[in-house]
Structures are given as C-alpha cells and as structure tokens.
Design a protein around this motif. Structure first.
Motif, PDB file in Angstrom:
ATOM      1  N   MET A   1     -34.682  87.229 103.214  1.00 20.86           N
ATOM      2  CA  MET A   1     -35.948  86.740 103.752  1.00 20.86           C
ATOM      3  C   MET A   1     -36.390  85.537 102.911  1.00 20.86           C
ATOM      4  N   TYR A   2     -36.684  84.425 103.565  1.00 22.26           N
ATOM      5  CA  TYR A   2     -37.040  83.210 102.858  1.00 22.26           C
ATOM      6  C   TYR A   2     -38.345  82.643 103.399  1.00 22.26           C
ATOM      7  N   PRO A   3     -39.202  82.059 102.519  1.00 22.22           N
ATOM      8  CA  PRO A   3     -40.365  81.353 103.025  1.00 22.22           C
ATOM      9  C   PRO A   3     -39.915  80.240 103.959  1.00 22.22           C
ATOM     10  N   PRO A   4     -40.368  80.210 105.232  1.00 29.98           N
ATOM     11  CA  PRO A   4     -39.832  79.299 106.227  1.00 29.98           C
ATOM     12  C   PRO A   4     -40.386  77.890 106.181  1.00 29.98           C
ATOM     13  N   VAL A   5     -41.526  77.672 105.540  1.00 31.62           N
ATOM     14  CA  VAL A   5     -42.158  76.368 105.609  1.00 31.62           C
ATOM     15  C   VAL A   5     -42.707  75.967 104.245  1.00 31.62           C
ATOM     16  N   ASP A   6     -42.953  74.678 104.113  1.00 39.33           N
ATOM     17  CA  ASP A   6     -43.598  74.169 102.919  1.00 39.33           C
ATOM     18  C   ASP A   6     -45.047  74.652 102.891  1.00 39.33           C
ATOM     19  N   PRO A   7     -45.581  75.011 101.721  1.00 40.40           N
ATOM     20  CA  PRO A   7     -46.975  75.482 101.655  1.00 40.40           C
ATOM     21  C   PRO A   7     -47.984  74.481 102.189  1.00 40.40           C
ATOM     22  N   PHE A  12     -53.138  63.859 103.311  1.00 44.50           N
ATOM     23  CA  PHE A  12     -53.722  62.555 103.598  1.00 44.50           C
ATOM     24  C   PHE A  12     -54.463  62.114 102.350  1.00 44.50           C
ATOM     25  N   GLY A  13     -53.787  61.315 101.526  1.00 41.96           N
ATOM     26  CA  GLY A  13     -54.347  60.929 100.250  1.00 41.96           C
ATOM     27  C   GLY A  13     -54.489  62.166  99.367  1.00 41.96           C
ATOM     28  N   PRO A  14     -55.688  62.356  98.799  1.00 39.89           N
ATOM     29  CA  PRO A  14     -55.896  63.534  97.945  1.00 39.89           C
ATOM     30  C   PRO A  14     -56.176  64.812  98.734  1.00 39.89           C
ATOM     31  N   ILE A  15     -56.269  64.703 100.039  1.00 39.58           N
ATOM     32  CA  ILE A  15     -56.592  65.857 100.886  1.00 39.58           C
ATOM     33  C   ILE A  15     -55.306  66.489 101.410  1.00 39.58           C
ATOM     34  N   ALA A  16     -55.211  67.783 101.297  1.00 38.54           N
ATOM     35  CA  ALA A  16     -54.028  68.500 101.771  1.00 38.54           C
ATOM     36  C   ALA A  16     -54.467  69.726 102.566  1.00 38.54           C
ATOM     37  N   LEU A  17     -53.834  69.917 103.706  1.00 43.37           N
ATOM     38  CA  LEU A  17     -54.063  71.127 104.501  1.00 43.37           C
ATOM     39  C   LEU A  17     -52.920  72.082 104.207  1.00 43.37           C
ATOM     40  N   ARG A  18     -53.263  73.251 103.686  1.00 41.44           N
ATOM     41  CA  ARG A  18     -52.258  74.221 103.269  1.00 41.44           C
ATOM     42  C   ARG A  18     -52.227  75.417 104.221  1.00 41.44           C
ATOM     43  N   TRP A  19     -51.041  75.983 104.360  1.00 45.85           N
ATOM     44  CA  TRP A  19     -50.895  77.169 105.203  1.00 45.85           C
ATOM     45  C   TRP A  19     -51.753  78.317 104.686  1.00 45.85           C
ATOM     46  N   TYR A  20     -51.840  78.427 103.360  1.00 47.02           N
ATOM     47  CA  TYR A  20     -52.623  79.517 102.769  1.00 47.02           C
ATOM     48  C   TYR A  20     -54.078  79.449 103.245  1.00 47.02           C
ATOM     49  N   GLY A  21     -54.664  78.264 103.139  1.00 47.81           N
ATOM     50  CA  GLY A  21     -56.046  78.089 103.570  1.00 47.81           C
ATOM     51  C   GLY A  21     -56.216  78.295 105.058  1.00 47.81           C
ATOM     52  N   LEU A  22     -55.262  77.796 105.844  1.00 45.77           N
ATOM     53  CA  LEU A  22     -55.346  77.945 107.298  1.00 45.77           C
ATOM     54  C   LEU A  22     -55.255  79.401 107.711  1.00 45.77           C
ATOM     55  N   LEU A  23     -54.351  80.139 107.083  1.00 41.69           N
ATOM     56  CA  LEU A  23     -54.213  81.559 107.402  1.00 41.69           C
ATOM     57  C   LEU A  23     -55.440  82.354 106.979  1.00 41.69           C
ATOM     58  N   MET A  24     -56.015  82.016 105.833  1.00 43.43           N
ATOM     59  CA  MET A  24     -57.233  82.691 105.398  1.00 43.43           C
ATOM     60  C   MET A  24     -58.378  82.419 106.366  1.00 43.43           C
ATOM     61  N   ILE A 146     -45.864  82.574 102.174  1.00 41.41           N
ATOM     62  CA  ILE A 146     -45.591  81.142 102.105  1.00 41.41           C
ATOM     63  C   ILE A 146     -45.744  80.616 100.679  1.00 41.41           C
ATOM     64  N   ASN A 147     -46.708  81.163  99.937  1.00 37.12           N
ATOM     65  CA  ASN A 147     -46.912  80.739  98.548  1.00 37.12           C
ATOM     66  C   ASN A 147     -45.940  81.392  97.572  1.00 37.12           C
ATOM     67  N   GLN A 148     -45.085  82.273  98.077  1.00 35.49           N
ATOM     68  CA  GLN A 148     -44.121  83.000  97.256  1.00 35.49           C
ATOM     69  C   GLN A 148     -44.827  83.777  96.136  1.00 35.49           C
ATOM     70  N   GLU A 149     -45.805  84.581  96.542  1.00 38.60           N
ATOM     71  CA  GLU A 149     -46.513  85.444  95.615  1.00 38.60           C
ATOM     72  C   GLU A 149     -46.607  86.832  96.237  1.00 38.60           C
ATOM     73  N   LEU A 150     -47.117  87.767  95.497  1.00 36.53           N
ATOM     74  CA  LEU A 150     -47.210  89.162  95.918  1.00 36.53           C
ATOM     75  C   LEU A 150     -45.822  89.722  96.265  1.00 36.53           C
ATOM     76  N   TYR A 151     -44.955  89.708  95.269  1.00 41.48           N
ATOM     77  CA  TYR A 151     -43.630  90.309  95.420  1.00 41.48           C
ATOM     78  C   TYR A 151     -43.455  91.324  94.299  1.00 41.48           C
ATOM     79  N   GLY A 152     -42.467  92.180  94.462  1.00 44.18           N
ATOM     80  CA  GLY A 152     -42.272  93.258  93.496  1.00 44.18           C
ATOM     81  C   GLY A 152     -41.035  93.079  92.652  1.00 44.18           C
ATOM     82  N   SER A 153     -40.495  94.173  92.210  1.00 43.43           N
ATOM     83  CA  SER A 153     -39.312  94.155  91.362  1.00 43.43           C
ATOM     84  C   SER A 153     -38.062  93.817  92.179  1.00 43.43           C
ATOM     85  N   PRO A 154     -36.958  93.484  91.522  1.00 43.78           N
ATOM     86  CA  PRO A 154     -35.722  93.150  92.236  1.00 43.78           C
ATOM     87  C   PRO A 154     -35.239  94.311  93.106  1.00 43.78           C
ATOM     88  N   THR A 155     -34.623  93.965  94.224  1.00 41.95           N
ATOM     89  CA  THR A 155     -34.121  94.974  95.149  1.00 41.95           C
ATOM     90  C   THR A 155     -32.869  94.456  95.848  1.00 41.95           C
TER      91      THR A 155
END
Length: 277
Positions: A1-7, A12-24, A146-155
């Motif tokens: 399982m791999y994160p499918p998209v860039d976060p 646009f300049g210093p402004i960035a729209l992130r998937w994390y913010g959009l999903l929240m 997408i942010n590659q967080e909230l994961y556990g131990s190796p499996t």
C-alpha cells in the motif's frame, strides 16, 4: 500500500492547497451537515447548530493540536523539543499532527458553555455531533495516509504500508535494519474501518431504537464504541510514550475509563427505566 498522491495539490507562491487540509474540511462539512439534520430531526433549530459550530471547532482544533504537540508528538529522541525550538511549527496544523482526545476536551467544554449561554439542550446537540463524528473521523484518516503518518510497527501482512525514510520515526530510520522495502501496520486504515463501521451502527441504532433512546445515549454509545477500538489499536502505535516496562500509554487509560464509565451509565439509566415500568 503506497500513498498515491503528493501531499500538496497545488501551490501558488507561498500558498499551498494540501490534501490534508482539504480532507479535514470535507470531514467537517460532511459531519456538520449530518449533525445539523439530526438536530432538526430531534426538534431543534438547525440554525443554532451552525451558529455554534464556529465557537466549537476553533477550541476543538486548538485542543487537538496542543494534545498532539505536548503529549502525543513522535518520540524521536527529542520529545517536544522540536516544537519548543521552533514554536511556529505548533501552528502549522496543515502538516499533520492532531489528536482526537484534545478535541474532545476543548470542544466539549466549548459546546457546554455555548449551550448554557444560549439556553440550548446540551445533550441533544452532543448526541447529534456524536452520531456524525465517526464518519467525519473516517474521512479525515485519509489525510494521515497521504501525509504518511499514523502507522504502526513493521508487518509482513499484505496490506502493510510503505513509509518513506524521511517520514519514519525512531529506530525505523535505520535503513540497514529496516530497509526501504519495510512495510508497517496502516493504523489510519484500521481507524477508518472502525469509525466507518461505528457510524453505520450508531445511525442504525438512532433509527431502530428511536423511542427507547434518551438524550445523551448516542454520546455515551460513541464514547463506548470509539475508545473500545482505539484501546486495541494503541498497542500497535510507534509514536506514543508508553509507561516504562509496559505496553500501555495514557490513551489506554483514558479509553478504558471511557468504556467502563459509559457502559455503566448506559446500563444504570436504562435499568432504572425498566424498574419504573
């Protein structure tokens, strides 16, 4: 399982729209819409809910972030040192890092105060939010993916999640021991499934047992269901501080208290009703 998209969706300049913010934002909108309809179904004015939303969301997000920064932040050898050295990072919530327990505490206090001031039925509004909250949480968990967080131990399980080395914590950054091909438990997925199932069950209960339910029951059921699953998921976490020599952390204690207390209250308040009959 791999994160499918860039976060980042686009910049646009210093402004960035992130998937994390959009999903929240999507999670908040979907959850709020369901909660407002539940408020109306229970005989209250949904406009009161939308008026209240701003005053509850802000404290909830602040609490969720502060809990993560000072209690749940990844233990990478520095503890919260990263945030103390760079305080501005505390406010960078769009990069990830919030904790639902902090939102419970701060958001719950804000809701109680608002309802008391406006003379609104606290339990009706709590129940409406409790009904919609699992679905909102389920949507938001994909931001963790997408942010590659909230994961556990190796499996070695087939649904294991690959984490890029720069997103790993603690000993898992050692590529000699944990090469790039190492996969980890996708805790975000476990929580997504638990919350999605919880929403379906709570929604069914709210309709099937509508006449038997008392104000506050849905809140108790949510505070029983979610912590019960979270208790077991916590054993797989790698970013928590555990009591020395044990597999338990503070979240285990909070979850256990919530489950036992809510189950007891539910039993007693409905047992009392049966005895009156």
């Amino acid at each position: 399982m791999y994160p499918p998209v860039d976060p980042i969706i686009f910049e646009f300049g210093p402004i960035a729209l992130r998937w994390y913010g959009l999903l929240m934002a999507t999670a908040v909108l979907v959850g709020s819409t369901i909660a407002s309809r539940e408020v109306a179904r229970r005989g209250q004015n949904p406009e009161d809910f939308w008026d209240m939303l701003f005053w509850v969301l802000i404290p909830a997000f602040i609490g969720a972030r502060l809990y993560y920064v000072f209690i749940q932040s990844p233990r990478d050898g520095n503890g919260i040192g990263r945030y103390l050295e760079n305080p501005i990072e505390i406010f960078q919530i769009w990069t990830g890092g919030i904790h639902i327990f902090g939102a419970f505490i701060f958001g719950g206090i804000a809701l109680w105060l608002y309802c008391r001031i406006r003379r609104l039925p606290v339990l009706v509004f709590l129940d409406s939010i409790a009904l919609s909250l699992p679905l909102a949480q389920a949507i938001g968990r994909w931001g963790n993916f997408i942010n590659q967080e909230l994961y556990g131990s190796p499996t070695t399980l087939p649904w294991g999640l690959r984490i890029d080395p720069q997103h790993r914590i603690g000993p898992y950054r050692d590529l000699n021991t944990y090469p790039d091909s190492t996969h980890f438990h996708p805790l975000f997925l476990y929580e997504f499934l638990w919350n999605a199932i919880g929403f379906v069950i709570l929604f069914w209960i709210s309709r099937r047992f509508n006449t038997q339910l008392k104000d506050g029951d849905m809140t108790l059921l949510y505070l029983l269901w979610y912590p019960f699953g979270r208790f077991f998921i916590e054993f797989l976490r790698t970013d928590s501080w555990f009591f020395p020599g044990t597999p338990f952390n503070i979240v285990h204690i909070l979850c256990a208290i919530s489950v036992v207390l809510c189950a007891a209250v539910l039993y007693l308040r409905h047992r009392r009703t049966e005895l009156v009959r």
